[in-house]
Design a protein around this motif. Structure first.
Motif, PDB file in Angstrom:
ATOM      1  N   LEU A 106       0.834  -1.200   0.000  1.00 19.97           N
ATOM      2  CA  LEU A 106       0.000   0.000   0.000  1.00 19.97           C
ATOM      3  C   LEU A 106       0.873   1.255   0.000  1.00 19.97           C
ATOM      4  CD1 LEU A 106      -2.668   1.525   0.175  1.00 19.97           C
ATOM      5  CD2 LEU A 106      -2.666   1.115   2.658  1.00 19.97           C
ATOM      6  N   VAL A 107       1.845   1.316   0.891  1.00 20.99           N
ATOM      7  CA  VAL A 107       2.732   2.487   0.957  1.00 20.99           C
ATOM      8  C   VAL A 107       3.596   2.573  -0.297  1.00 20.99           C
ATOM      9  CG1 VAL A 107       4.602   3.583   2.262  1.00 20.99           C
ATOM     10  CG2 VAL A 107       2.711   2.497   3.485  1.00 20.99           C
ATOM     11  N   ALA A 108       4.105   1.427  -0.748  1.00 25.23           N
ATOM     12  CA  ALA A 108       4.949   1.414  -1.951  1.00 25.23           C
ATOM     13  C   ALA A 108       4.192   1.910  -3.172  1.00 25.23           C
ATOM     14  CB  ALA A 108       5.485  -0.002  -2.189  1.00 25.23           C
ATOM     15  N   VAL A 298      -5.483   7.580   1.346  1.00 26.16           N
ATOM     16  CA  VAL A 298      -4.705   6.348   1.462  1.00 26.16           C
ATOM     17  C   VAL A 298      -5.516   5.121   1.061  1.00 26.16           C
ATOM     18  CG1 VAL A 298      -3.404   4.873   3.044  1.00 26.16           C
ATOM     19  CG2 VAL A 298      -3.226   7.361   3.240  1.00 26.16           C
ATOM     20  N   ALA A 299      -6.738   5.020   1.555  1.00 25.32           N
ATOM     21  CA  ALA A 299      -7.551   3.832   1.296  1.00 25.32           C
ATOM     22  C   ALA A 299      -7.909   3.683  -0.182  1.00 25.32           C
ATOM     23  CB  ALA A 299      -8.825   3.879   2.139  1.00 25.32           C
ATOM     24  N   GLU A 300      -7.805   4.752  -0.955  1.00 28.98           N
ATOM     25  CA  GLU A 300      -8.164   4.684  -2.371  1.00 28.98           C
ATOM     26  C   GLU A 300      -7.320   3.652  -3.110  1.00 28.98           C
ATOM     27  OE1 GLU A 300      -9.963   5.253  -5.992  1.00 28.98           O
ATOM     28  OE2 GLU A 300     -10.638   5.798  -3.984  1.00 28.98           O
ATOM     29  N   ASN A 301      -6.031   3.521  -2.728  1.00 28.33           N
ATOM     30  CA  ASN A 301      -5.168   2.567  -3.439  1.00 28.33           C
ATOM     31  C   ASN A 301      -5.458   1.120  -3.074  1.00 28.33           C
ATOM     32  OD1 ASN A 301      -4.042   4.738  -4.716  1.00 28.33           O
ATOM     33  ND2 ASN A 301      -1.924   4.153  -4.299  1.00 28.33           N
ATOM     34  N   LEU A 302      -6.276   0.894  -2.043  1.00 33.68           N
ATOM     35  CA  LEU A 302      -6.795  -0.444  -1.792  1.00 33.68           C
ATOM     36  C   LEU A 302      -7.973  -0.727  -2.720  1.00 33.68           C
ATOM     37  CD1 LEU A 302      -6.787  -0.613   2.131  1.00 33.68           C
ATOM     38  CD2 LEU A 302      -5.156  -1.695   0.564  1.00 33.68           C
ATOM     39  N   ASN A 304      -8.604   0.866  -5.769  1.00 34.20           N
ATOM     40  CA  ASN A 304      -8.369   0.998  -7.214  1.00 34.20           C
ATOM     41  C   ASN A 304      -7.389  -0.022  -7.780  1.00 34.20           C
ATOM     42  OD1 ASN A 304      -5.782   1.919  -6.526  1.00 34.20           O
ATOM     43  ND2 ASN A 304      -6.324   4.084  -6.767  1.00 34.20           N
ATOM     44  N   GLY A 305      -6.868  -0.909  -6.931  1.00 34.43           N
ATOM     45  CA  GLY A 305      -6.002  -1.981  -7.420  1.00 34.43           C
ATOM     46  C   GLY A 305      -4.519  -1.672  -7.430  1.00 34.43           C
ATOM     47  N   LYS A 306      -4.124  -0.440  -7.106  1.00 33.56           N
ATOM     48  CA  LYS A 306      -2.695  -0.096  -7.151  1.00 33.56           C
ATOM     49  C   LYS A 306      -1.896  -0.848  -6.083  1.00 33.56           C
ATOM     50  CE  LYS A 306      -3.177   4.455  -9.305  1.00 33.56           C
ATOM     51  NZ  LYS A 306      -2.942   5.916  -9.154  1.00 33.56           N
ATOM     52  N   ALA A 307      -2.469  -0.965  -4.879  1.00 32.15           N
ATOM     53  CA  ALA A 307      -1.772  -1.711  -3.821  1.00 32.15           C
ATOM     54  C   ALA A 307      -1.669  -3.193  -4.199  1.00 32.15           C
ATOM     55  CB  ALA A 307      -2.490  -1.547  -2.483  1.00 32.15           C
ATOM     56  N   MET A 308      -2.700  -3.742  -4.802  1.00 31.99           N
ATOM     57  CA  MET A 308      -2.660  -5.137  -5.237  1.00 31.99           C
ATOM     58  C   MET A 308      -1.603  -5.340  -6.319  1.00 31.99           C
ATOM     59  SD  MET A 308      -3.813  -8.234  -4.963  1.00 31.99           S
ATOM     60  CE  MET A 308      -5.525  -8.393  -4.382  1.00 31.99           C
ATOM     61  N   ASP A 309      -1.494  -4.395  -7.246  1.00 28.14           N
ATOM     62  CA  ASP A 309      -0.465  -4.490  -8.283  1.00 28.14           C
ATOM     63  C   ASP A 309       0.924  -4.516  -7.648  1.00 28.14           C
ATOM     64  OD1 ASP A 309      -2.390  -4.466 -10.245  1.00 28.14           O
ATOM     65  OD2 ASP A 309      -2.145  -2.337 -10.736  1.00 28.14           O
ATOM     66  N   SER A 310       1.119  -3.686  -6.623  1.00 30.73           N
ATOM     67  CA  SER A 310       2.400  -3.632  -5.919  1.00 30.73           C
ATOM     68  C   SER A 310       2.687  -4.962  -5.218  1.00 30.73           C
ATOM     69  CB  SER A 310       2.386  -2.478  -4.919  1.00 30.73           C
ATOM     70  OG  SER A 310       3.596  -2.408  -4.205  1.00 30.73           O
TER      71      SER A 310
END
Length: 435
Positions: A106-108, A298-302, A304-310
């Motif tokens: 998530l942070v990355a 912050v929670a948006e990247n959970l 929208n899939g960006k944290a999952m991609d990371s």
């Protein structure tokens, strides 16, 4: 014939100072850690010293000197060539604490480098590396070059700390474990912070837990530890904050290794239990704020899939297959509600011990863990249940393990009248910053 080295101090002298509630000088502490690391100070002498510290404590300057001496016993990492901020998190551990797994990606995903050096579990607290090794092919051990390259390319890594970081701590930790001095706050703080400072991160968030399933049960002791570690980080030039978090109730709905990975992936996919999401987002917000990223959703990247991609990229980079089936246990045992009512109590520690007895943890550092073993919770305090509803499921590869696991949780959960339920006021009790 070589002339023997003349030592500036002797161990008995230093032990007697601390035994008599005295203060050790910077030079004495530096010599003590160096002499112990190279074997000049004997194990029985350092055992006496750790007990003296346990009983009589150390002041802020002594703890700082010991931490810096432990750092000096090995190498220090440097990520300045990444040309981006670095942030890390350390948790004091608990039951169902899988937060590192969704937190790092998530942070990355926001472009902050996260060099997450993690460890293995011992006893009822699970280890991040054990959880991730549930994923087929994933490897924990990276060279410094591999770690740096992965951070440069993907912004995130979770891996084992190399033996070159604070080797004095490794030796001292093993001694504390067998001399009943693990709980000494100066020793806990210097142990954790020596490795984290040597790691070379710009900023650090500490998740210091209190309660039944925590390392320190009492919130006052946990607060003291948090303040001590924040001061150590600050004094060493690392931007450090701490969150005091409640570990009286298991975190999330899973306790174990493979099942905690499954739950972490649910969080990264935009779902998962509310308490895991809350703590992940709170810690990510702290890390991003300290990296200079304010007012981000912050929670948006959970969602929208960006944290999952990371997550998928970093797992793959370390040889893991993010699409592979995770281990499942060959045996399971479901515990059902014996009456209608509300689940008014669910104590963390007994459930952690039960998961350990099922094979999810280890009693000795050299023990193997059973990745498929663990517990799935089907209800949390405040949930209404009916007689016959599943409360939790035990998983093991040997059905003979169920009896002792059930003994561990006897009396650890209560179904009662809703009027007797006292809800938790807050998962995050306090934020602690440098004074």
């Amino acid at each position: 014939m070589s002339t023997p080295t003349i030592e500036p101090f002797d161990a008995v002298q230093l032990i007697s100072i601390k035994r008599d509630k005295g203060e050790l000088s910077t030079e004495q502490i530096q010599w003590m850690i160096d002499a112990y690391t190279r074997g000049f100070i004997a194990q029985e002498q350092m055992s006496a010293m750790t007990m003296a510290i346990f009983l009589n404590g150390m002041n802020r300057r002594e703890i700082k000197d010991m931490t810096m001496a432990m750092i000096a016993s090995g190498e220090r990492m440097d990520f300045s060539a990444l040309n981006r901020p670095t942030a890390d998190k350390h948790s004091t551990g608990g039951v169902g604490d899988k937060i590192t797994l969704p937190l790092m990606p998530l942070v990355a995903s926001f472009g902050v480098a996260v060099p997450q050096l993690s460890g293995r579990g011992l006893g009822h607290t699970g280890g991040t590396l054990d959880k991730l090794e549930s994923i087929p092919g994933w490897r924990a051990h990276l060279s410094n070059e591999e770690m740096f390259n992965q951070l440069a390319e993907l912004n995130g890594v979770i891996c084992a700390a190399g033996s070159g970081l604070a080797p004095a701590d490794g030796k001292l930790y093993a001694l504390r474990d067998i001399t009943a001095t693990v709980e000494a706050i100066p020793l806990i703080a210097s142990s954790i912070m020596s490795k984290k400072i040597a790691e070379g991160t710009d900023s650090l968030v500490l998740d210091v837990k209190f309660g039944s399933g925590a390392f320190l049960k009492d919130i006052e002791r946990s607060r003291e530890l948090a303040r001590t570690m924040v001061a150590l980080g600050t004094d060493a030039g690392v931007n450090t904050t701490a969150l005091l978090t409640d570990m009286n109730i298991p975190l999330g709905l899973t306790i174990g290794n493979a099942n905690e990975v499954r739950e972490s992936v649910e969080v990264l996919a935009g779902g998962g239990p509310g308490d895991v999401i809350e703590l992940t987002v709170a810690l990510a917000t702290e890390m991003l704020n300290m990296a200079g990223m304010h007012d981000v959703e912050v929670a948006e990247n959970l969602r929208n899939g960006k944290a999952m991609d990371s997550w998928r990229a970093t797992i793959s980079a370390q040889g893991g297959d993010p699409d592979a089936a995770l281990p499942t246990a060959s045996e399971s045992h479901v515990v059902l509600a014996e009456s209608d009512g509300m689940l008014v109590h669910q104590e963390a520690l007994p459930f952690g011990i039960a998961a350990w007895r099922l094979g999810a943890g280890r009693a000795r550092a050299e023990d193997a863990v059973i990745h498929a073993a663990g517990i799935d919770l089907h209800a949390k305090p405040g949930d209404m249940v009916r007689k016959g509803d599943p409360l939790f499921t035990l998983h093991a590869n040997d059905a003979a393990r169920f009896e002792r696991a059930l003994e561990a949780v006897e009396g650890a959960y209560v179904i009662g009248d809703a009027s007797s339920f006292v809800p938790r006021t807050s998962l995050i009790a306090e934020r602690i910053t440098a004074e």
